[in-house]
Scaffold this motif. Structure first.
Motif, short mmCIF file in Angstrom:
data_model
loop_
_atom_site.label_atom_id
_atom_site.label_comp_id
_atom_site.label_asym_id
_atom_site.label_seq_id
_atom_site.Cartn_x
_atom_site.Cartn_y
_atom_site.Cartn_z
N GLU A 18 35.43 41.41 -35.44
CA GLU A 18 35.22 40.84 -34.11
C GLU A 18 33.78 40.38 -33.99
OE1 GLU A 18 35.47 41.91 -29.33
OE2 GLU A 18 36.09 43.41 -30.82
N SER A 48 28.06 34.79 -29.16
CA SER A 48 28.80 33.94 -28.22
C SER A 48 29.29 32.69 -28.94
CB SER A 48 27.90 33.53 -27.05
OG SER A 48 26.79 32.78 -27.51
N ASN A 49 30.43 32.21 -28.50
CA ASN A 49 31.00 30.98 -29.05
C ASN A 49 30.70 29.86 -28.05
OD1 ASN A 49 32.32 29.24 -30.68
ND2 ASN A 49 34.39 29.94 -30.17
N ASN A 55 36.19 30.45 -22.88
CA ASN A 55 37.09 31.57 -23.15
C ASN A 55 36.41 32.88 -22.81
OD1 ASN A 55 39.60 30.52 -24.18
ND2 ASN A 55 38.47 29.80 -25.97
N LYS A 88 37.42 36.73 -23.73
CA LYS A 88 38.35 36.80 -24.86
C LYS A 88 37.60 37.18 -26.14
CE LYS A 88 42.01 33.67 -23.33
NZ LYS A 88 42.87 32.53 -23.72
N ARG A 89 38.21 38.02 -26.92
CA ARG A 89 37.61 38.45 -28.17
C ARG A 89 37.68 37.33 -29.21
NH1 ARG A 89 40.92 43.53 -29.91
NH2 ARG A 89 39.09 44.16 -31.12
N GLN A 90 36.59 37.16 -29.96
CA GLN A 90 36.59 36.21 -31.07
C GLN A 90 36.78 37.00 -32.36
OE1 GLN A 90 36.42 32.56 -31.38
NE2 GLN A 90 37.29 33.48 -33.22
N VAL A 143 37.97 37.25 -36.49
CA VAL A 143 38.00 36.49 -37.74
C VAL A 143 38.65 37.37 -38.80
CG1 VAL A 143 36.64 35.33 -39.52
CG2 VAL A 143 35.86 35.26 -37.15
N ILE A 178 44.05 33.95 -34.69
CA ILE A 178 42.86 34.38 -35.43
C ILE A 178 42.50 33.42 -36.56
CG2 ILE A 178 44.31 35.88 -36.85
CD1 ILE A 178 41.97 37.83 -37.01
N SER A 191 40.99 26.20 -36.45
CA SER A 191 40.17 27.09 -35.63
C SER A 191 38.72 27.20 -36.08
CB SER A 191 40.79 28.50 -35.62
OG SER A 191 41.01 28.95 -36.94
N CYS A 199 33.28 28.31 -34.80
CA CYS A 199 34.61 28.49 -34.22
C CYS A 199 34.91 27.34 -33.27
CB CYS A 199 34.68 29.82 -33.46
SG CYS A 199 34.48 31.27 -34.51
N ARG A 224 39.53 27.30 -28.63
CA ARG A 224 40.91 27.71 -28.85
C ARG A 224 41.83 27.12 -27.80
NH1 ARG A 224 40.22 34.12 -29.46
NH2 ARG A 224 38.77 33.73 -27.75
#
Length: 586
Positions: free
Chosen positions: A383, A387-388, A393, A396-398, A400, A437, A541, A580, A583
């Protein structure tokens, strides 16, 4: 009485940063022989061993050739001095040495000039990260000005001065030792009088040499030409590297590599220096010995902020020591990611399940003999803690998912290679189906571009007429229509072929095969050169921001092949920077 029978060093060429560990054979009072230490805290019959290391300093310090580090330098490149390139790279042993090296040496000048013009002193920082070690040429006469040393003189012998530098059994040479001979002394000491008993045992090394360091590999942007070596917010870097297991690194196979450069004490330090220098957020290593993971890589990379996960190969076929069996190790920076889940893939277990389901009893033993090869894969879900940017989002968890594998090496087992890759991809499909993911599939696949395993990874299927499918004695690949997967995987390094315009792009494009869009090589030995290693990513993604530059074959062939004093594996490291993507709801 306690006595010393023999003292010797595994290698008589000491290298800066590489620990020297002498072999000391002793005879106990009961006539038994061992190599165990006898410290002052645990004497035997009131006797113990005392160790000392000395630096033997003559009246003149010796410069070492940057190309042939076991040779004394006679020339210095003044262009390096003016460009403030690390001074150890400026020395050469003969005019021919300098002339032969010029094609590669001048790259140092060009990079130094570029760094000064564009980034001030940034290039010095990059060189430092990787170990500090027609142009004007200065004759050095083999000497340099004396550096400053502590005033305390231990011993004098003619024109030589011996400085005590260590009092333990092992010693790690420093930059101050470069060009000097070291002396190791082992003496039996009486516990009561603290006096030596008998004559001491001594051994001299050759002159200490600097650790050869290659020119740093740059990160080349495939977006806007702004390559850099640190991750910005919202991006992360992934390194994949087969580091060449020590048990495979024999002089029989790699006789062209100097023995000191092939030794594990040297290679481990050189590999660590290289790996740490890339500053990768996620590191996938293959051919990591179990004992080296526990005793070296895990603790050393922990110092640099990495958490470690490891999966060793299974041992049904392996017949060596269980401590030296190799496997796959995945590391991630604790400040960038946290560990969510770990999956272990043992292809031996998959082989057992496959034969139970598909192979008649009479053929099971033959089938297992072909399929059971001890290969594994390590899958880790992480995880992101960063930050994305630009993605709406919040909350929400990012996540990989990173797969790290080493596929079977045997060239004639094309069916086994393809079956292992297909098995891994089917497992990853299940993970992808359970979570939204991004996927990364890294490793040494022992499969060249255009092979069936590569086709399956890159385009999601294998042509039924592919020549690799002709090798299928167990019928495990039929029908060929089942050899598919739905993961939108793309090879990261194919970006060099697709995207242009960035700094260094044209040079990198020449190092990519236009027919396959893959690097011309990731493995380079005397008998083979080709691409076996890949970083695949899910293109729906993730996007590639930049790639670690590829190496030029000519620059490696000056040392015959890999491994070499500069590069300590027969493979090269691959590194990609990803971002990323926003999404979308499925």
């Amino acid at each position: 009485m306690l006595s010393v029978l023999r003292v010797h060093l595994p290698s008589d060429i000491p290298i800066v940063g590489c620990e020297l560990s002498p072999y000391v054979l002793i005879r106990h009072p009961d006539k038994t022989v061992s190599t165990e230490d006898v410290p002052e805290s645990s004497p035997i019959d009131n006797h113990f061993l005392r160790y000392k290391w000395y630096r033997i300093q003559s009246d003149k310090k010796v410069a070492i050739c940057s190309v042939h580090p076991s040779e004394q330098a006679t020339l210095q490149c003044l262009g390096c001095v003016k460009a403030k390139i690390p001074v150890t790279k400026s020395y050469h042993c003969t005019p021919k040495c300098f002339s032969d090296a010029w094609q590669h040496h001048r790259v140092l000048h060009e990079r130094a000039a570029t760094a000064v013009n564009e980034n001030g002193n940034e290039e010095e920082d990059i060189y430092g990260r990787f170990n500090n070690t027609t142009s004007g040429v200065n004759s050095t006469n083999g000497t340099l000005p004396l550096p400053l040393y502590p005033a305390t003189i231990t011993q004098r012998n003619g024109g030589e001065t011996w400085f005590e530098v260590g009092r333990s059994k092992t010693y790690t040479p420093t930059a101050d030792d470069i060009g000097h001979v070291l002396k190791f002394e082992c003496v039996v000491i009486d516990s009561e009088t603290k006096s030596p008993v008998g004559h001491g045992n001594t051994i001299l090394t050759s002159r200490v040499i600097p650790a050869p360091s290659p020119s740093p590999r740059r990160l080349i942007s495939v977006i806007d030409g702004t390559g850099h070596l640190d991750s910005s917010s919202g991006t992360f870097t992934v390194l994949s590297y087969n580091i060449l297991c020590d048990s495979y690194a024999t002089s029989d196979v790699y006789g062209y590599c100097p023995s000191w450069a092939l030794s594990w004490p040297y290679r481990r330090q050189n590999l660590l220096r290289e790996i740490v220098g890339y500053l990768a957020d996620i590191v996938c290593l293959q051919e990591v010995q179990s004992d080296h993971f526990e005793e070296f890589f895990a603790p050393e990379l922990d110092k640099h902020g990495y958490q470690a996960l490891f999966k060793k190969k299974t041992s049904e076929v392996y017949n060596g020591s269980i401590q030296t069996i190799d496997g796959c190790a995945t590391f991630f920076r604790r400040d960038r990611f946290s560990h969510v889940k770990k999956y272990e893939v043992e292809f031996n277990k998959a082989a057992q399940s496959l034969t139970d389901a598909l192979v008649p009893n009479a053929q099971k033993k033959t089938a297992l003999n072909r399929l059971v090869k001890d290969n594994i894969a390590l899958i880790v879900v992480l995880e992101a803690k960063f930050s994305n940017q630009g993605v709406d989002n919040l909350g929400k968890r990012q996540l990989v998912c990173v797969a790290n594998t080493h596929v079977n090496v045997q060239h004639d087992l094309k069916d086994v290679k393809l079956w292992q890759v297909h098995t891994l991809l089917k497992g990853l499909e299940k993970i992808a189906a359970s979570a939204d993911i991004p996927m990364l599939v890294c490793g040494d696949f022992n499969s060249v571009p255009g092979s069936a395993p590569h086709a399956l990874l890159a385009i999601g299927k294998v042509d039924p007429m592919h020549q690799d499918l002709a090798v299928d004695p167990l019928g495990i690949l039929r029908p060929a229509t089942k050899l598919t997967h739905t993961l939108p995987l793309v090879s990261a390094y194919s970006s060099f072929a697709r995207i242009g315009g960035s700094l260094g792009y044209e040079q990198q494009k020449r190092r990519v095969d236009p027919n396959t869009n893959e690097p011309l090589f990731t493995n380079c030995t005397r008998d083979f050169i080709g691409t076996l290693d890949y970083i695949f990513y899910s293109a729906d993604s993730l996007s590639v921001e930049s790639l670690l530059e590829l190496l030029d074959e000519d620059s490696l062939r000056k040392d015959t092949a890999l491994p070499s004093p500069e590069w300590s594996s027969d493979h090269i490291a691959l590194l990609a920077e990803f971002r990323c993507k926003p999404r979308t709801r499925r």
